[in-house]
Design an enzyme around this catalytic site. Sequence first.
Site, PDB file in Angstrom:
ATOM      1  N   GLY A  92       9.632   8.620  -4.107  1.00 45.75           N
ATOM      2  CA  GLY A  92       9.045   9.922  -3.532  1.00 45.75           C
ATOM      3  C   GLY A  92       9.405   9.317  -1.978  1.00 45.75           C
ATOM      4  N   ARG A  93       9.298   7.964  -1.968  1.00 47.29           N
ATOM      5  CA  ARG A  93       9.532   7.038  -0.446  1.00 47.29           C
ATOM      6  C   ARG A  93      10.499   6.393  -0.031  1.00 47.29           C
ATOM      7  NH1 ARG A  93       4.188   3.593   0.435  1.00 47.29           N
ATOM      8  NH2 ARG A  93       3.925   3.943  -2.193  1.00 47.29           N
ATOM      9  N   LYS A 113      12.986   2.097   1.718  1.00 49.47           N
ATOM     10  CA  LYS A 113      11.383   2.074   1.870  1.00 49.47           C
ATOM     11  C   LYS A 113      11.033   3.038   3.422  1.00 49.47           C
ATOM     12  CE  LYS A 113       7.602   1.251  -0.118  1.00 49.47           C
ATOM     13  NZ  LYS A 113       6.386  -0.123  -0.928  1.00 49.47           N
ATOM     14  N   ASP A 125       5.002  12.610   3.314  1.00 46.56           N
ATOM     15  CA  ASP A 125       5.900  12.513   4.267  1.00 46.56           C
ATOM     16  C   ASP A 125       6.835  11.752   3.890  1.00 46.56           C
ATOM     17  OD1 ASP A 125       4.622  10.123   4.480  1.00 46.56           O
ATOM     18  OD2 ASP A 125       4.025  10.865   6.231  1.00 46.56           O
ATOM     19  N   ARG A 183      11.629   0.424 -14.351  1.00 51.92           N
ATOM     20  CA  ARG A 183      10.746   0.735 -14.204  1.00 51.92           C
ATOM     21  C   ARG A 183      10.011   0.561 -15.568  1.00 51.92           C
ATOM     22  NH1 ARG A 183       8.453   1.828  -9.206  1.00 51.92           N
ATOM     23  NH2 ARG A 183      10.126   1.995  -8.137  1.00 51.92           N
ATOM     24  N   ASP A 252       4.545   2.265 -14.302  1.00 48.13           N
ATOM     25  CA  ASP A 252       5.163   2.603 -12.820  1.00 48.13           C
ATOM     26  C   ASP A 252       5.664   1.457 -12.089  1.00 48.13           C
ATOM     27  OD1 ASP A 252       3.363   3.888 -12.206  1.00 48.13           O
ATOM     28  OD2 ASP A 252       4.227   4.223 -10.051  1.00 48.13           O
ATOM     29  N   ASN A 253       4.439   0.259 -11.950  1.00 51.24           N
ATOM     30  CA  ASN A 253       4.840  -0.911 -11.006  1.00 51.24           C
ATOM     31  C   ASN A 253       5.387  -2.026 -11.417  1.00 51.24           C
ATOM     32  OD1 ASN A 253       4.555   1.150  -8.692  1.00 51.24           O
ATOM     33  ND2 ASN A 253       1.870   0.586  -9.240  1.00 51.24           N
ATOM     34  N   ASP A 262       5.957  -3.775  -6.051  1.00 53.92           N
ATOM     35  CA  ASP A 262       4.780  -2.850  -4.846  1.00 53.92           C
ATOM     36  C   ASP A 262       3.998  -3.863  -4.765  1.00 53.92           C
ATOM     37  OD1 ASP A 262       2.392  -1.196  -4.717  1.00 53.92           O
ATOM     38  OD2 ASP A 262       4.022   0.306  -6.033  1.00 53.92           O
TER      39      ASP A 262
END
Length: 495
Positions: A92-93, A113, A125, A183, A252-253, A262
């Site tokens: 997402g980022r 990132k 965002d 992942r 997911d990490n 992460d």
Amino acid sequence: MNPKPCPPFDNSYARLPERFYTRQLPEPVSTPGLIRVNHALADHLGFDPDWLESETGVELIAGNFIPEAADPIAAVYAGHQFGSWNPQLGDGRVILLGEVIDGDGVRHDIQLKGSGRTAYSRGGDGRAPLGPVLREYIVSEAMAALGVPTTRALAAATTGEKVMREDQLPGAVLTRVAQSHIRIGTIQFFASRQDNEALKILVDHVIQRHYPEAAQTDNPVRTMLDGVVARQACLIAQWQLLGFIHGVMNTDNMLLSGETIDYGPCAFMDTFDAATVFSSIDQGGRYAYRNQPHIAHWNLSMLAQALLPILDDDQGKAIAAGQAAIDAFPDLYTAAYQDGMRRKLGLTGVHADDEVLIQDLLRLMQEEKTDFTLTFRRLSDLADPEKASGGGVSPVFELPETFAPWLSRWRQRLCSDAQDDRARQTGMYAVNPAYIARNHLVEETIEAAVKQQDFRPFHTLVDVLAQPYEFVDGKNRYASPPRPEQVVKQTFCGT
Ligand code: AMP
Ligand code: MG
């Protein structure tokens, strides 16, 4: 100068079927500004570090310049977050610019990132504030220097733009490097959609990249699963041995490559307390220090479950194979942890009562609230007091009197050990750091950069943490535990 300032990009993940990702360019930023380039890592990956610091290089690390042949994408995945299933997450980022191959033939993802919105940003965002970027740079590089498999920080840049959080904060972009960003949650994404074709393609890709020896075995999927279990067991043992608390061990990490990923709410423990939790969002203490091995085991069982459809054509055999792979975790973890603890205490060979000696030390540390890192470093000094490195850490830390009975038991145990004092001390110094990324130093550094635009403390801290096992007289403030008013009790994901 290298003949070419930037290594050739390849895009093996972007050559997988389109349902694995969305093509996405980074969103350009207004005023890219260099924070730091990791020269050693740049050299290793075939980048000219001076070029990365040049105007075009900074455009690259800020997301304004796409290297030739790069095919940027955002990858899709899913995951269990704090135990709850989320059927779709994704980059997402971050954006995967592409991959480069180092001099040893190892492939590395180059990600940006904080590079803007993607198809998986949901309400976010896609940007990163400066503070979390600096935190990740400091802690991931500290972990690498400590010898822990981890994603790395190749560079960081400011964007010249603000990001809106509780306040307006300066924005930044981190260049993250990993052997891959696949992942447990990536496998789970396709398993939950019963897309067995995608599962097979993804597992083949993981085997080629990370477990090539598995391809030759009778059941490559099982061998890969065994490999992931073994790497995670060693990884989590290393975290425990260093007092590192990840803080957000969602599926997911966790990477199939076995690297730590992460660096959100993570922190190293100062005072030893097995129940320590730092993350502000971890209300139930799910990811407390003492729970990390159990959580890794649970996450791996989610991986095994997701792999069931391709582990064996016979469902019963698939379940048995998955269960056997997962059942290996506790012993693998315990062996790695015990072996590491023996090294931390300078014990060679295995004695029947070593485990009791270790448990009694940890109990004493917890009761006396001693500093985790410095307790072991001080023991290393005491292994050969005359030759203590840099004069020893006693100016910043001393063991309490109450340790005397335990110390005499330890010394007795050492008498029956074959090693001489000098060799023992060298071995202990090699695994017991003097410098860790202490939370109060990380926070202080971030504050100077964010509030005063002063990046000198950041650079100094990164430099000190690059040599964690060598105590240098004169750098006492970087080895010292926080004073009571400096203790940081909570960390934030900083998204
Ligand atoms: P994390 O807690 O860092 O593992 O992130 C969980 C998910 O939220 C991931 O899919 C991220 O990509 C996404 N995410 C986190 N922060 C942002 C952001 N600022 N914009 C868009 N997506 C984000
Ligand atoms: Mg994450």
